[in-house]
Design a protein around this motif. Structure first.
Motif, short mmCIF file in Angstrom:
data_model
loop_
_atom_site.label_atom_id
_atom_site.label_comp_id
_atom_site.label_asym_id
_atom_site.label_seq_id
_atom_site.Cartn_x
_atom_site.Cartn_y
_atom_site.Cartn_z
N ILE A 189 0.84 -1.19 -0.01
CA ILE A 189 0.13 -0.01 0.06
C ILE A 189 0.74 1.19 -0.04
N PHE A 190 1.95 1.06 0.79
CA PHE A 190 2.87 2.36 0.85
C PHE A 190 3.61 2.50 -0.44
N GLU A 191 3.98 1.52 -1.13
CA GLU A 191 4.66 1.78 -2.41
C GLU A 191 3.69 2.36 -3.44
N ALA A 192 2.52 1.77 -3.40
CA ALA A 192 1.44 2.06 -4.56
C ALA A 192 1.13 3.69 -4.28
N GLY A 193 1.15 3.96 -2.81
CA GLY A 193 0.74 5.42 -2.58
C GLY A 193 1.80 6.39 -3.20
N ILE A 194 2.94 5.96 -2.90
CA ILE A 194 4.18 6.81 -3.42
C ILE A 194 4.29 6.79 -5.00
N GLY A 195 3.96 5.74 -5.60
CA GLY A 195 3.79 5.89 -7.15
C GLY A 195 2.72 6.89 -7.49
N ALA A 196 1.60 6.85 -6.87
CA ALA A 196 0.62 7.82 -7.32
C ALA A 196 0.95 9.15 -7.15
N VAL A 197 1.43 9.38 -6.00
CA VAL A 197 2.17 10.78 -5.66
C VAL A 197 3.10 11.28 -7.03
N MET A 198 4.22 10.40 -7.25
CA MET A 198 5.20 10.70 -7.98
C MET A 198 4.49 10.93 -9.60
N TRP A 199 3.45 10.12 -9.87
CA TRP A 199 2.92 10.34 -11.40
C TRP A 199 2.01 11.60 -11.36
#
Length: 209
Positions: A189-199
């Motif tokens: 969940i943490f990594e997916a959230g970081i990916g969404a913020v970056m994109w």
């Protein structure tokens, strides 16, 4: 200070804070070390302060240096803007891939005897200043993005504040986070959230926002 200037300063600081925070959220060697120090309650204040001050120096250098460089070579600004967007897209993709794989294990407290203050700070400085990603994030990327905000000093202050908030929260909150991050699902969940913020930041940057 007029309302317009105040609003501009607030917006710049907020943008710097959130971008700075998103860039340092990803768990790397430096953050893992801070977490372990926090779990072991070993020299937490000194380690957190060293990380935050190092970030502040690099952020200031990036914002000031990029401003001078963009004036001398106007073409460098759009190049860095689109390059920064591409970098964030790749960065986000890596986070999504990590979330998909779900192979990240829980962090464990450092074992063995407590290291001396000198050794702890030496390790902290090495993990910070010898890491090329630190320069990409602070000097290159934050320096490039800062050109879209006025005043840049507000953007830099926001990014610096994010570093102080993050590292001290990480160091002193480590014991509270340990049970949570022992679960593989939390990492996904943490990594997916970081990916969404970056994109999201990449799209905004590419559109000149």
């Amino acid at each position: 200070m007029t309302a317009g200037v105040t609003a501009g300063l607030t917006a710049s600081a907020a943008a710097g804070f959130w971008l700075g925070l998103s860039l340092i959220l990803a768990i790397g060697a430096q953050n893992a070390f801070v977490l372990r120090q926090g779990l072991a309650r070993s020299h937490v204040f000194a380690v957190c302060l060293t990380c935050a001050l190092s970030d502040a120096i690099l952020i200031a250098a990036g914002v000031a240096g990029f401003g001078a460089l963009s004036k001398a070579a106007p073409w460098i600004e759009p190049l860095m803007r689109y390059g920064g967007a591409a970098f964030l897209l790749v960065y986000g993709l890596r986070s999504f891939a990590a979330a998909w794989r779900g192979g990240q294990g829980g962090l464990e407290a450092a074992s063995g005897a407590r290291a001396s203050l000198g050794k702890a700070l030496a390790t902290c400085l090495l993990l910070t200043w010898a890491n090329p990603h630190v320069y990409l994030d602070t000097v290159v990327l934050l320096g490039a993005v800062s050109s879209n905000y006025t005043p840049r000093a507000g953007f830099a202050a926001g990014a610096m504040t994010a570093s102080f908030v993050f590292f001290f929260a990480l160091g002193y909150g480590a014991r509270l986070l340990a049970p949570l991050f022992a679960r593989p699902l939390t990492w996904r969940i943490f990594e997916a959230g970081i990916g969404a913020v970056m994109w999201a930041i990449a799209v905004k940057l590419a559109l000149g926002g």
